[in-house]
Design a protein around this motif. Structure first.
Motif, PDB file in Angstrom:
ATOM      1  N   GLN A  49      54.654  50.136  41.652  1.00  0.00           N
ATOM      2  CA  GLN A  49      55.907  49.303  40.904  1.00  0.00           C
ATOM      3  C   GLN A  49      57.174  49.638  41.518  1.00  0.00           C
ATOM      4  OE1 GLN A  49      54.757  49.568  36.897  1.00  0.00           O
ATOM      5  NE2 GLN A  49      53.509  47.825  36.666  1.00  0.00           N
ATOM      6  N   SER A  50      57.477  50.893  41.782  1.00  0.00           N
ATOM      7  CA  SER A  50      58.719  51.258  42.201  1.00  0.00           C
ATOM      8  C   SER A  50      59.277  51.007  43.615  1.00  0.00           C
ATOM      9  CB  SER A  50      59.065  52.755  42.099  1.00  0.00           C
ATOM     10  OG  SER A  50      57.826  53.684  43.184  1.00  0.00           O
ATOM     11  N   HIS A  51      57.977  50.455  44.484  1.00  0.00           N
ATOM     12  CA  HIS A  51      58.070  49.958  45.712  1.00  0.00           C
ATOM     13  C   HIS A  51      58.390  48.470  45.919  1.00  0.00           C
ATOM     14  CE1 HIS A  51      57.592  49.303  50.011  1.00  0.00           C
ATOM     15  NE2 HIS A  51      57.627  50.701  50.260  1.00  0.00           N
ATOM     16  N   PRO A  52      59.371  47.828  46.719  1.00  0.00           N
ATOM     17  CA  PRO A  52      59.570  46.632  46.728  1.00  0.00           C
ATOM     18  C   PRO A  52      58.221  45.902  47.069  1.00  0.00           C
ATOM     19  CG  PRO A  52      61.259  47.728  48.035  1.00  0.00           C
ATOM     20  CD  PRO A  52      60.314  48.736  47.540  1.00  0.00           C
ATOM     21  N   ALA A  53      57.331  46.398  47.566  1.00  0.00           N
ATOM     22  CA  ALA A  53      56.145  45.470  48.054  1.00  0.00           C
ATOM     23  C   ALA A  53      55.192  45.749  46.881  1.00  0.00           C
ATOM     24  CB  ALA A  53      55.590  45.960  49.341  1.00  0.00           C
ATOM     25  N   GLY A  54      55.389  46.497  46.048  1.00  0.00           N
ATOM     26  CA  GLY A  54      54.764  46.403  44.884  1.00  0.00           C
ATOM     27  C   GLY A  54      55.092  46.488  43.489  1.00  0.00           C
ATOM     28  N   LYS A  55      56.286  45.756  43.270  1.00  0.00           N
ATOM     29  CA  LYS A  55      57.064  45.827  42.031  1.00  0.00           C
ATOM     30  C   LYS A  55      56.374  44.898  41.049  1.00  0.00           C
ATOM     31  CE  LYS A  55      59.853  41.685  43.647  1.00  0.00           C
ATOM     32  NZ  LYS A  55      61.133  41.204  43.993  1.00  0.00           N
ATOM     33  N   ASN A  56      55.316  44.146  41.419  1.00  0.00           N
ATOM     34  CA  ASN A  56      54.589  43.079  40.558  1.00  0.00           C
ATOM     35  C   ASN A  56      53.189  43.601  40.494  1.00  0.00           C
ATOM     36  OD1 ASN A  56      56.752  41.267  39.906  1.00  0.00           O
ATOM     37  ND2 ASN A  56      56.237  40.165  41.925  1.00  0.00           N
ATOM     38  N   SER A  57      52.955  45.049  40.837  1.00  0.00           N
ATOM     39  CA  SER A  57      51.576  45.448  40.652  1.00  0.00           C
ATOM     40  C   SER A  57      50.821  45.534  39.414  1.00  0.00           C
ATOM     41  CB  SER A  57      51.568  47.126  41.162  1.00  0.00           C
ATOM     42  OG  SER A  57      51.969  47.252  42.695  1.00  0.00           O
ATOM     43  N   CYS A  58      49.697  45.287  39.124  1.00  0.00           N
ATOM     44  CA  CYS A  58      49.287  45.720  37.925  1.00  0.00           C
ATOM     45  C   CYS A  58      47.770  45.926  38.011  1.00  0.00           C
ATOM     46  CB  CYS A  58      49.285  44.301  37.192  1.00  0.00           C
ATOM     47  SG  CYS A  58      48.464  42.688  37.947  1.00  0.00           S
ATOM     48  N   ILE A  59      47.202  46.497  36.656  1.00  0.00           N
ATOM     49  CA  ILE A  59      45.808  46.776  36.757  1.00  0.00           C
ATOM     50  C   ILE A  59      45.053  45.299  36.409  1.00  0.00           C
ATOM     51  CG2 ILE A  59      44.127  48.146  35.522  1.00  0.00           C
ATOM     52  CD1 ILE A  59      45.942  50.208  35.135  1.00  0.00           C
ATOM     53  N   ILE A  60      44.108  45.017  37.073  1.00  0.00           N
ATOM     54  CA  ILE A  60      43.399  43.918  36.673  1.00  0.00           C
ATOM     55  C   ILE A  60      41.753  44.012  36.408  1.00  0.00           C
ATOM     56  CG2 ILE A  60      44.514  42.413  38.409  1.00  0.00           C
ATOM     57  CD1 ILE A  60      42.187  42.714  40.377  1.00  0.00           C
ATOM     58  N   GLY A  61      41.168  45.447  36.415  1.00  0.00           N
ATOM     59  CA  GLY A  61      39.868  45.525  36.111  1.00  0.00           C
ATOM     60  C   GLY A  61      39.498  46.998  36.347  1.00  0.00           C
ATOM     61  N   GLU A  62      38.111  47.133  36.171  1.00  0.00           N
ATOM     62  CA  GLU A  62      37.595  48.373  36.113  1.00  0.00           C
ATOM     63  C   GLU A  62      36.187  48.546  36.650  1.00  0.00           C
ATOM     64  OE1 GLU A  62      36.591  49.832  32.056  1.00  0.00           O
ATOM     65  OE2 GLU A  62      35.769  47.809  31.431  1.00  0.00           O
ATOM     66  N   VAL A  63      35.815  49.707  37.157  1.00  0.00           N
ATOM     67  CA  VAL A  63      34.329  49.526  37.826  1.00  0.00           C
ATOM     68  C   VAL A  63      33.385  50.076  36.668  1.00  0.00           C
ATOM     69  CG1 VAL A  63      32.787  51.108  39.650  1.00  0.00           C
ATOM     70  CG2 VAL A  63      35.371  50.374  39.970  1.00  0.00           C
ATOM     71  N   ILE A  64      32.435  49.725  36.769  1.00  0.00           N
ATOM     72  CA  ILE A  64      31.263  49.904  35.828  1.00  0.00           C
ATOM     73  C   ILE A  64      29.923  50.151  36.399  1.00  0.00           C
ATOM     74  CG2 ILE A  64      32.130  48.575  33.702  1.00  0.00           C
ATOM     75  CD1 ILE A  64      30.364  46.330  34.390  1.00  0.00           C
ATOM     76  N   SER A  65      28.816  50.657  35.889  1.00  0.00           N
ATOM     77  CA  SER A  65      27.659  51.175  36.638  1.00  0.00           C
ATOM     78  C   SER A  65      26.659  49.752  36.846  1.00  0.00           C
ATOM     79  CB  SER A  65      26.842  52.114  35.752  1.00  0.00           C
ATOM     80  OG  SER A  65      26.808  51.694  34.335  1.00  0.00           O
ATOM     81  N   SER A  66      26.735  48.844  36.010  1.00  0.00           N
ATOM     82  CA  SER A  66      25.740  47.989  36.171  1.00  0.00           C
ATOM     83  C   SER A  66      26.358  46.581  35.902  1.00  0.00           C
ATOM     84  CB  SER A  66      24.158  48.267  35.491  1.00  0.00           C
ATOM     85  OG  SER A  66      24.703  48.274  33.975  1.00  0.00           O
ATOM     86  N   PRO A  67      25.523  45.426  36.418  1.00  0.00           N
ATOM     87  CA  PRO A  67      24.492  45.345  37.354  1.00  0.00           C
ATOM     88  C   PRO A  67      25.213  45.689  38.685  1.00  0.00           C
ATOM     89  CG  PRO A  67      25.286  43.123  36.487  1.00  0.00           C
ATOM     90  CD  PRO A  67      25.978  44.231  35.646  1.00  0.00           C
ATOM     91  N   PRO A  68      24.424  46.610  39.541  1.00  0.00           N
ATOM     92  CA  PRO A  68      24.914  47.048  40.681  1.00  0.00           C
ATOM     93  C   PRO A  68      25.217  45.982  41.861  1.00  0.00           C
ATOM     94  CG  PRO A  68      22.645  47.705  40.307  1.00  0.00           C
ATOM     95  CD  PRO A  68      23.047  47.170  39.133  1.00  0.00           C
ATOM     96  N   GLY A  69      26.353  46.029  42.375  1.00  0.00           N
ATOM     97  CA  GLY A  69      26.704  45.093  43.504  1.00  0.00           C
ATOM     98  C   GLY A  69      27.123  43.818  43.157  1.00  0.00           C
ATOM     99  N   ILE A  70      27.651  44.001  41.896  1.00  0.00           N
ATOM    100  CA  ILE A  70      28.113  42.305  41.153  1.00  0.00           C
ATOM    101  C   ILE A  70      29.497  42.504  40.679  1.00  0.00           C
ATOM    102  CG2 ILE A  70      27.539  40.714  39.326  1.00  0.00           C
ATOM    103  CD1 ILE A  70      25.552  40.783  41.301  1.00  0.00           C
ATOM    104  N   VAL A  71      30.198  41.635  40.895  1.00  0.00           N
ATOM    105  CA  VAL A  71      31.658  41.396  40.435  1.00  0.00           C
ATOM    106  C   VAL A  71      31.527  40.502  39.188  1.00  0.00           C
ATOM    107  CG1 VAL A  71      33.995  40.764  41.060  1.00  0.00           C
ATOM    108  CG2 VAL A  71      32.575  41.948  42.675  1.00  0.00           C
ATOM    109  N   LEU A  72      31.910  40.895  38.089  1.00  0.00           N
ATOM    110  CA  LEU A  72      32.223  39.973  36.874  1.00  0.00           C
ATOM    111  C   LEU A  72      33.573  39.924  36.623  1.00  0.00           C
ATOM    112  CD1 LEU A  72      29.574  42.055  34.682  1.00  0.00           C
ATOM    113  CD2 LEU A  72      29.165  39.719  35.956  1.00  0.00           C
ATOM    114  N   LEU A  73      33.568  38.632  36.175  1.00  0.00           N
ATOM    115  CA  LEU A  73      35.105  38.253  35.605  1.00  0.00           C
ATOM    116  C   LEU A  73      35.000  37.694  34.133  1.00  0.00           C
ATOM    117  CD1 LEU A  73      38.033  36.883  36.390  1.00  0.00           C
ATOM    118  CD2 LEU A  73      36.940  34.476  36.507  1.00  0.00           C
TER     119      LEU A  73
END
Length: 367
Positions: A321-345
């Motif tokens: 966020q301190s850098h001009p190319a990242g001033k709008n940076s944000c955390i959008i998610g987390e890594v979990i163990s299962s179901p493996p190989g899947i992205v959830l929204l």
């Protein structure tokens, strides 16, 4: 006759001839012809006038069939080489926020940067369609040099080919990049672990939307510009504060959804993202709703996806966020163990859905 005087005169003459031969030529045609790819004088004039004059640097000025580097100098900057290549066929050539030349430079820089490498050198190879206006090519080359200079890298060698009218669409570019990775950096999608945090550096989908509008096939008007930008300086800022980054990738074709699916498959984990946390402009959402597109799959040219251990997430986010190319940076998610190989929204309604790998192509010739 004094033989030494004669030799001196001959050497002087040869020097003058060499100076004339090395004097940069000018292209006098208004459009590309097949002769510009023939290897003769017309091609030399084009290369001198368009490319050498723009990209000029000590390595390129040798005009050999290859660029050579001092290995000792490279090793002072890192202990490994990073090497990548990419081709650019974007349509149209010029669009709000950039053009094919700037895109080619920044895109290859970013492919190096996400490995943790410091980009140093690029090649530039072009395939030109017969009939392309010379001024269009000059404008692209000028844009490439401006982007390279801004990023602190050099374009050191290349190639030019011309094809018959109709055998290509105006202009295609291939760039290859070389960079060095400093000791202690080991970024890979295979490093991702449960409890890791996913961070992005800003709004998604701006590039894809800008290209779509620029094609003029739809009666839509917006002020959206491509997010085309180099990310290596932002990456360096991140690595300075946290060398232990697990994974990093720029979200280009296929967008955020494709990057996250690649991450999940590589490390056999699941990734859960929160729809409310993902920054997307209302104009981009509107265009997607009208056309039935999903902004998670739209291309970006200046967006970075970072996966880092939870214990380092806050300091990495703050550094971004301190850098001009990242001033709008944000955390959008987390890594979990299962179901493996899947992205959830996690949707705004509190439900969850699977975000699969892109099937087909929402928008062709995006980069």
């Amino acid at each position: 006759m004094n033989i030494f005087s004669a030799n001196s005169s001959a050497n002087s003459l040869f020097q003058k001839i060499e100076q004339v031969r090395r004097r940069r030529s000018k292209v006098h045609d208004t459009n590309i012809t097949l002769a510009h790819g023939s290897g003769g004088k017309a091609m030399r004039d084009l290369i001198d006038d368009i490319f050498v004059s723009n990209f000029d640097n000590p390595i390129l000025s040798q005009l050999e069939d290859q660029a050579t580097f001092n290995l000792a100098s490279l090793m002072q900057q890192g202990d490994r080489l990073a090497f990548t290549t990419d081709s650019y066929v974007v349509d149209p050539l010029f669009f709000p926020g950039g053009d094919i030349g700037e895109l080619a430079v920044n895109g290859t820089i970013n492919d190096l940067a996400v490995s943790g490498a410091k980009p140093l050198y690029l090649t530039c190879s072009v395939i030109l369609e017969e009939g392309l206006p010379i001024e269009t090519l000059r404008r692209v080359a000028t844009s490439m040099q401006a982007a390279a200079k801004k990023a602190g890298i050099q374009i050191v060698t290349g190639d030019t080919k011309v094809v018959h009218r109709g055998a290509a669409d105006k202009l295609f570019i291939n760039t290859t990049g070389i960079g060095v990775i400093r000791p202690g950096i080991a970024i890979s999608a295979h490093n991702i672990q449960p409890t890791d945090v996913v961070i992005i550096n800003g709004e998604l989908g701006n590039h894809g939307t800008a290209i779509l509008i620029a094609r003029g096939e739809l009666a839509l008007e917006t002020d959206i510009e491509s997010d085309c930008q180099p990310l290596h300086d932002l990456v360096e800022t991140i690595l300075d504060i946290c060398p232990e980054i697990h994974a990093m990738r720029d979200a280009t074709r296929g967008g955020l959804a494709t990057v996250l699916n690649e991450f999940a498959l590589s490390s056999n984990v699941a990734i859960r993202i929160n729809e409310q946390s993902i920054p997307i402009r209302e104009e981009v959402k509107g265009v997607c709703e009208i056309l039935g597109l999903d902004p998670l799959y739209l291309a970006n040219e200046g967006k970075l996806v970072v996966v880092v251990g939870r214990e380092n997430a806050d300091k990495v986010l703050s550094a971004m966020q301190s850098h001009p190319a990242g001033k709008n940076s944000c955390i959008i998610g987390e890594v979990i163990s299962s179901p493996p190989g899947i992205v959830l929204l996690k949707t705004i309604f509190g439900a969850e859905r699977i975000v699969d790998m892109l099937v087909g192509d929402q928008l062709p010739r995006i980069c």
